[in-house]
Motif scaffolding. Structure first.
Motif, mmCIF file in Angstrom:
data_model
loop_
_atom_site.group_PDB
_atom_site.id
_atom_site.type_symbol
_atom_site.label_atom_id
_atom_site.label_comp_id
_atom_site.label_asym_id
_atom_site.label_seq_id
_atom_site.Cartn_x
_atom_site.Cartn_y
_atom_site.Cartn_z
ATOM 1 N N LEU A 98 0.843 -1.185 0.000
ATOM 2 C CA LEU A 98 0.000 0.000 0.000
ATOM 3 C C LEU A 98 0.884 1.243 0.000
ATOM 4 O O LEU A 98 1.898 1.287 0.689
ATOM 5 N N LYS A 99 0.473 2.232 -0.777
ATOM 6 C CA LYS A 99 1.119 3.545 -0.772
ATOM 7 C C LYS A 99 0.031 4.589 -0.545
ATOM 8 O O LYS A 99 -0.913 4.695 -1.343
ATOM 9 N N ASP A 100 0.130 5.297 0.572
ATOM 10 C CA ASP A 100 -0.885 6.295 0.935
ATOM 11 C C ASP A 100 -2.286 5.684 0.943
ATOM 12 O O ASP A 100 -3.266 6.306 0.508
ATOM 13 N N GLY A 101 -2.365 4.447 1.426
ATOM 14 C CA GLY A 101 -3.656 3.770 1.560
ATOM 15 C C GLY A 101 -4.175 3.114 0.303
ATOM 16 O O GLY A 101 -5.230 2.471 0.330
ATOM 17 N N GLN A 102 -3.452 3.243 -0.813
ATOM 18 C CA GLN A 102 -3.865 2.626 -2.065
ATOM 19 C C GLN A 102 -3.041 1.378 -2.345
ATOM 20 O O GLN A 102 -1.823 1.362 -2.122
ATOM 21 N N GLN A 103 -3.692 0.356 -2.847
ATOM 22 C CA GLN A 103 -2.997 -0.874 -3.211
ATOM 23 C C GLN A 103 -2.277 -0.679 -4.526
ATOM 24 O O GLN A 103 -2.898 -0.379 -5.548
ATOM 25 N N VAL A 104 -0.949 -0.797 -4.499
ATOM 26 C CA VAL A 104 -0.152 -0.583 -5.708
ATOM 27 C C VAL A 104 0.535 -1.865 -6.181
ATOM 28 O O VAL A 104 1.123 -1.887 -7.257
ATOM 29 N N PHE A 105 0.468 -2.913 -5.361
ATOM 30 C CA PHE A 105 0.982 -4.220 -5.784
ATOM 31 C C PHE A 105 0.312 -5.279 -4.939
ATOM 32 O O PHE A 105 0.205 -5.142 -3.720
ATOM 33 N N TYR A 349 5.283 -4.644 7.452
ATOM 34 C CA TYR A 349 6.338 -3.629 7.497
ATOM 35 C C TYR A 349 5.710 -2.267 7.249
ATOM 36 O O TYR A 349 4.889 -2.103 6.333
ATOM 37 N N ILE A 350 6.094 -1.301 8.057
ATOM 38 C CA ILE A 350 5.510 0.038 7.955
ATOM 39 C C ILE A 350 6.621 1.085 7.873
ATOM 40 O O ILE A 350 7.536 1.095 8.697
ATOM 41 N N ASP A 351 6.518 1.932 6.862
ATOM 42 C CA ASP A 351 7.392 3.101 6.715
ATOM 43 C C ASP A 351 6.465 4.309 6.757
ATOM 44 O O ASP A 351 5.892 4.704 5.731
ATOM 45 N N ARG A 352 6.286 4.874 7.937
ATOM 46 C CA ARG A 352 5.304 5.943 8.113
ATOM 47 C C ARG A 352 5.628 7.197 7.278
ATOM 48 O O ARG A 352 4.733 7.741 6.620
ATOM 49 N N PRO A 353 6.871 7.698 7.280
ATOM 50 C CA PRO A 353 7.140 8.915 6.495
ATOM 51 C C PRO A 353 6.827 8.763 5.013
ATOM 52 O O PRO A 353 6.400 9.728 4.367
ATOM 53 N N ARG A 354 7.019 7.561 4.464
ATOM 54 C CA ARG A 354 6.741 7.342 3.046
ATOM 55 C C ARG A 354 5.297 6.896 2.804
ATOM 56 O O ARG A 354 4.884 6.735 1.653
ATOM 57 N N GLY A 355 4.533 6.650 3.862
ATOM 58 C CA GLY A 355 3.148 6.215 3.704
ATOM 59 C C GLY A 355 3.032 4.821 3.118
ATOM 60 O O GLY A 355 2.071 4.524 2.388
ATOM 61 N N VAL A 356 3.989 3.943 3.454
ATOM 62 C CA VAL A 356 4.053 2.616 2.841
ATOM 63 C C VAL A 356 3.769 1.519 3.859
ATOM 64 O O VAL A 356 4.316 1.520 4.966
ATOM 65 N N VAL A 357 2.909 0.589 3.459
ATOM 66 C CA VAL A 357 2.649 -0.651 4.192
ATOM 67 C C VAL A 357 2.999 -1.816 3.277
ATOM 68 O O VAL A 357 2.605 -1.818 2.103
ATOM 69 N N ILE A 358 3.728 -2.783 3.796
ATOM 70 C CA ILE A 358 4.034 -4.002 3.036
ATOM 71 C C ILE A 358 3.628 -5.199 3.898
ATOM 72 O O ILE A 358 4.047 -5.318 5.050
#
Length: 387
Positions: A98-105, A349-358
């Motif tokens: 997820l990037k900014d709450g959107q599924q990108v992969f 995995y969470i990268d808060r500054p980049r808005g990424v969830v894996i």
């Protein structure tokens, strides 16, 4: 080591045969113990991890009656160079970004599907941490530095008698506990057999009486500490974990499917590793954590608890991974970077500054090899940076 494991396995089979011949165990118990002995075998591990309720006692964690929350689809991305080889080498079964709450992969491997409820293993600890934070904020649990025996008096006289709630949240209880998954006789494997045979996890825990160090003195990862957190929660509320988690965390998230917990013979949830969800539902939980406990316009978990629990605060030795309240962080953690981690390669995995969830599920039988965790974190970072 391999000889020891093989002899341990043979002795386990001998014990099963002996039990069958003498009629000591019921058929269901025998089947569950046999399932434990083949749970991680190469030919069965992928299927087993998608169907744990076929082999163990379990209880549903109701998703509630609300609508399924939307995960919008964003522009699809290509994974970094090397990701294809990493997916194969690490026996990845699903990967969702997820990037900014959107599924990108989103992709599934080894014949798994989006509908599979995959075993969390120790990623479940991070869910329990969130539930604890809610109860602490509500005042049901008064203070993180209360002794565990205040809420779980059966632990008086055990190895946990002098431990605080903070100690068990940070894995610094000092209890003597062997967590070697390759040792048939280790405490973690004895615990697994207790679960499979329908025994009592509470009795197993209160039976631990030895300590290595005073509570709070040094971090030492022992999964049984998380069961103690569960005992504290049950003692404070008078309720079971499954219904509490459903009410406080799961229902507000609007999951696709009801999760389930593995349980012991007393229907006590296996909170240290027995939660099963779909990959998308893991992502919903992780996105809520990234958003400081807020999801769908509702503050589910207090934002301060999310911040406190996901930074490294445990008494870690130099060079170790960081640890907070049931959350990990890399040795060289960047601000807002942390993860939940389960054996055989389960991650959120969470990268808060980049808005990424894996979210990654796996059946990686080599997960304990040197450098594997670092390799996984490096790939997560590459994915996040590529976005």
């Amino acid at each position: 080591m391999r000889k020891i494991v093989k002899w341990g396995f043979r002795l386990g089979i001998i014990a099963i045969i002996g039990a069958v011949l003498t009629g000591i165990w019921k058929k269901e118990e025998i089947m569950r113990l046999m399932a434990v002995n083949s749970l991680f075998s190469e030919g069965k591990i992928v299927t087993n991890f998608s169907s744990m309720n076929n082999a163990f006692l379990s209880v549903e964690v109701p998703r509630g009656t609300g609508p399924v929350s939307d995960i919008p689809t964003g522009p699809q991305v290509q994974l970094p160079a090397g990701a294809k080889a990493w997916i194969a080498e690490r026996d990845v079964t699903s990967l969702l970004v997820l990037k900014d709450g959107q599924q990108v992969f989103e992709a599934y491997y080894h014949d798994t599907t989006a509908a599979d409820r995959r075993i969390s293993w120790s990623v479940a600890k991070s869910f329990l941490s969130a539930l604890f934070g809610v109860l602490l904020n509500e005042g049901t649990i008064e203070n993180i530095d209360d002794p565990v025996t205040k809420y779980a008096p059966t632990l008086i006289g055990s190895a946990y008698e002098n431990a605080s709630i903070r100690d068990v949240l940070q894995m610094s209880s000092g209890v003597t506990f062997n967590e070697d998954y390759l040792d048939y006789y280790s405490d973690i494997n004895r615990m697994g057999r207790t679960l499979a045979l329908g025994g009592s996890m509470d009795d197993f825990t209160t039976g631990l009486v030895d300590t290595d160090l005073p509570p709070g003195s040094i971090w030492n990862y022992v999964s049984i500490d998380t069961h103690v957190i569960g005992m504290v929660i049950r003692g404070a509320t008078g309720r079971d974990i499954a219904s509490l988690l459903s009410e406080k965390i799961i229902a507000p998230l609007g999951l696709e499917q009801s999760p389930y917990y593995l349980t012991d013979g007393e229907k006590v949830a296996f909170v240290l590793g027995g939660l099963n969800l779909t990959t998308r539902d893991y992502a919903r939980f992780a996105q809520m954590v990234l958003q400081d406990g807020s999801y769908g316009g509702v503050q589910i978990v207090p934002s301060q608890w999310i911040r406190d629990s996901t930074i490294s605060s445990a008494p870690i030795s130099a060079g170790d991974l960081g640890y907070g309240y049931q959350w990990w962080s890399p040795t060289d953690a960047r601000e807002g970077e942390f993860f939940g981690h389960g054996i055989y390669g389960q991650y959120i995995y969470i990268d808060r500054p980049r808005g990424v969830v894996i979210v990654r599920t796996a059946a990686d039988r080599l997960f304990r090899n040197d450098g594997v965790t670092e390799q996984n974190i490096d790939m997560f970072r590459q994915i996040a940076e590529a976005l």
